[in-house]
Write an enzyme that holds these catalytic residues in place. Structure first.
Site, short mmCIF file in Angstrom:
data_model
loop_
_atom_site.label_atom_id
_atom_site.label_comp_id
_atom_site.label_asym_id
_atom_site.label_seq_id
_atom_site.Cartn_x
_atom_site.Cartn_y
_atom_site.Cartn_z
NE ARG A 23 6.77 4.66 3.21
CZ ARG A 23 5.54 5.14 3.00
NH1 ARG A 23 5.24 6.38 3.29
NH2 ARG A 23 4.59 4.36 2.51
CB VAL A 38 -1.54 0.25 13.21
CG1 VAL A 38 -1.12 0.23 14.66
CG2 VAL A 38 -0.61 -0.56 12.34
N GLY A 39 -4.23 1.81 13.51
CA GLY A 39 -5.06 2.73 14.32
C GLY A 39 -6.44 2.17 14.60
CG ASN A 92 -4.27 3.57 -5.35
OD1 ASN A 92 -3.25 3.97 -5.93
ND2 ASN A 92 -4.33 3.44 -4.05
NE ARG A 129 -3.33 7.25 -2.75
CZ ARG A 129 -2.27 6.59 -2.29
NH1 ARG A 129 -1.99 5.40 -2.77
NH2 ARG A 129 -1.52 7.10 -1.35
CG LEU A 159 -1.43 5.41 13.74
CD1 LEU A 159 -1.51 4.99 15.19
CD2 LEU A 159 -0.17 6.23 13.49
CG HIS A 175 -1.29 8.84 4.43
ND1 HIS A 175 -0.50 8.51 5.50
CD2 HIS A 175 -1.17 7.83 3.54
CE1 HIS A 175 0.08 7.34 5.27
NE2 HIS A 175 -0.30 6.92 4.08
CD GLU A 203 -6.22 6.44 1.71
OE1 GLU A 203 -6.00 5.25 1.98
OE2 GLU A 203 -5.34 7.26 1.49
CE LYS A 241 -4.06 -1.10 -2.67
NZ LYS A 241 -3.84 -0.21 -1.57
P1 AMP Z 1 -3.05 -0.38 6.17
O1 AMP Z 1 -1.81 0.13 5.49
O2 AMP Z 1 -3.98 0.71 6.62
O3 AMP Z 1 -3.74 -1.47 5.41
O4 AMP Z 1 -2.56 -1.08 7.54
C1 AMP Z 1 -1.71 -2.18 7.53
C2 AMP Z 1 -1.17 -2.37 8.94
O5 AMP Z 1 -2.26 -2.59 9.86
C3 AMP Z 1 -0.25 -3.58 9.06
O6 AMP Z 1 0.92 -3.21 9.80
C4 AMP Z 1 -1.07 -4.56 9.89
O7 AMP Z 1 -0.27 -5.37 10.68
C5 AMP Z 1 -1.85 -3.60 10.76
N1 AMP Z 1 -2.96 -4.30 11.40
C6 AMP Z 1 -4.05 -4.85 10.83
N2 AMP Z 1 -4.81 -5.47 11.79
C7 AMP Z 1 -4.17 -5.31 12.97
C8 AMP Z 1 -4.41 -5.71 14.32
N3 AMP Z 1 -5.49 -6.42 14.64
N4 AMP Z 1 -3.51 -5.34 15.27
C9 AMP Z 1 -2.43 -4.63 14.94
N5 AMP Z 1 -2.14 -4.21 13.70
C10 AMP Z 1 -2.99 -4.55 12.72
#
Ligand code: AMP
Length: 391
Positions: free
Chosen positions: A235, A325-326, A7, A88, A203, A176, A378, A14
């Site tokens: 964003r 986040v999700g 990627n 990717r 998320l 995505h 991914e 990556k």
């Molecule tokens: P990603 O782009 O999928 O790597 O997600 C990154 C986002 O996930 C960042 O905003 C992190 O703050 C959030 N994140 C990771 N761990 C947690 C957590 N335990 N609680 C809330 N947000 C998280």
């Protein structure tokens, strides 16, 4: 038999060496700050992480250092039995509804699509060109937009002058898609049904929602570019486009300044000063007004999208949370589901609080909708798509 997944970003690469059947990530690494003075490489194999700090001139330099790391720290690539390299690619325009072997023609199309993916496609091409010289195996491009190629016209078309739209290839391509496809397919497997009506919420730092009926995407929140839709780390997501005219006319802002404002200085960062959800939560707990408002706006937009997609599909069987986040923010999931309780959606808070890397159901038996957490992967999705294309 393994797949090397690459990627390549504008200043980063990556990579993962993946065993596509078991899903094992044999080695994982990241090259950062290419061409920016001091660069960093981390390479993890067999539980050991090697870190290098050194200037990395360009993508070719970065990848050849990665090859050295494989040979010095393992696994030796000569013994790794790489069958295919999967790349990717964010923007595939209207040309690719699935992965494609990178021929000179395919490479040319990716290049022609640079105006629609100016932040990503030029960077992907650098990685592709270097990797094709280094690895004498088939190379496959896996497009973020492919899963959304089949969006119905009513979801893909913007209501602007159709001659202008045609001339400039303006439509909703989504992004995505590899994650939404991977996660929605996993949900079908977990629930043992193919004809589900699903909403997937990816998320992460970037964030997007999709509506999927019987395996086909029928809506998604990202549009011509990944700027549209949900509130993200930096964003804005949806705004009234007239804000741009207003800021250009009244604020004397240039196109580049507006691009930076909406892509890099907005979303959580714009409202709370931080793009990382954990930092925003921490600030909110300590009474920071901006952070609290940011969380309200984030949630409000998310719930609006869920309601919209539920209505558009005429029902909902499964609602799934994925990405940083999700997968990790139990409080957000709990708050979102509480807002859906008038519609019979219920989660088991004990299950919601458990942290795990496994896909899992967190709704109660009597919930009107099955709610799941499915970790996205991914790289594995790219590896599997690349492998299935060549075999
Ligand atoms: P990603 O782009 O999928 O790597 O997600 C990154 C986002 O996930 C960042 O905003 C992190 O703050 C959030 N994140 C990771 N761990 C947690 C957590 N335990 N609680 C809330 N947000 C998280």
């Amino acid at each position: 038999m393994t797949v090397l997944v690459i990627n390549s970003g504008s200043s980063s690469i990556k990579y993962q060496l993946v065993e596509p059947v078991s899903g094992e990530a044999i080695a994982v690494g990241l090259v950062e700050r290419i061409g920016e003075g001091t660069g960093y490489i981390t390479h993890t194999y067999d539980g050991n992480t090697t870190e290098i700090t050194a200037p990395i001139i360009d993508h070719g330099d970065g990848l050849s250092r990665v090859l050295d790391l494989f040979n010095e720290k393992g696994p030796r690539l000569a013994d790794a039995d790489i069958e295919v390299v999967g790349h990717r690619v964010v923007q595939g325009g209207k040309h690719f509804a699935g992965p494609a072997i990178i021929t000179p023609e395919v490479r040319q199309i990716i290049e022609d699509l640079c105006p629609l993916g100016p932040l990503h496609n030029p960077a992907h091409l650098k990685g592709i060109d270097v990797a094709m010289k280094l690895f004498d195996v088939p190379h496959v491009a896996v497009f973020d937009t492919a899963f959304f190629q089949q969006l119905p016209d009513e979801a893909a078309v913007y209501a602007i002058d159709k001659k202008v739209a045609q001339r400039h290839a303006i439509r909703r391509y989504g992004a995505h898609g590899t994650s939404h496809h991977f996660v929605s397919t996993q949900v079908s497997e977990i629930l043992g049904k193919n004809n589900l009506k699903q909403i997937v919420l990816h998320l992460g730092n970037g964030a997007s929602a999709s509506a999927v009926v019987a395996g086909r995407a029928v809506e998604t929140s990202m549009g011509l570019t990944p700027l549209e839709g949900l509130v993200m780390g930096s964003r804005s997501g949806d705004i009234d486009p007239a804000i741009i005219f207003h800021l250009a006319r009244q604020g004397n802002m240039s196109i580049d300044e507006l691009d930076t404002l909406l892509n890099k200085q907005s979303g959580l960062r714009g409202l709370a000063g931080e793009n990382d959800m954990r930092a925003v939560r921490e600030m909110a707990v300590h009474g920071d007004d901006g952070a609290q408002l940011a969380l309200h706006v984030y949630k409000h937009r998310l719930i609006s999208y869920i309601g919209s997609y539920w209505t558009l599909m005429g029902g909902l069987d499964a609602l799934t949370f994925t990405a940083g986040v999700g997968e990790n923010d139990a409080q957000l999931r709990s708050e979102v589901i509480k807002r859906l309780s008038p519609f019979g959606v219920k989660i088991d808070e004990d299950k919601n609080a458990v942290r795990s890397k496994e896909p899992r159901i967190i709704s109660t038996e009597d919930s009107s909708v099955t709610v799941l957490i499915v970790p996205t992967n991914e790289e594995l999705a790219i590896a599997r798509q690349a492998m299935s294309l060549i075999s």
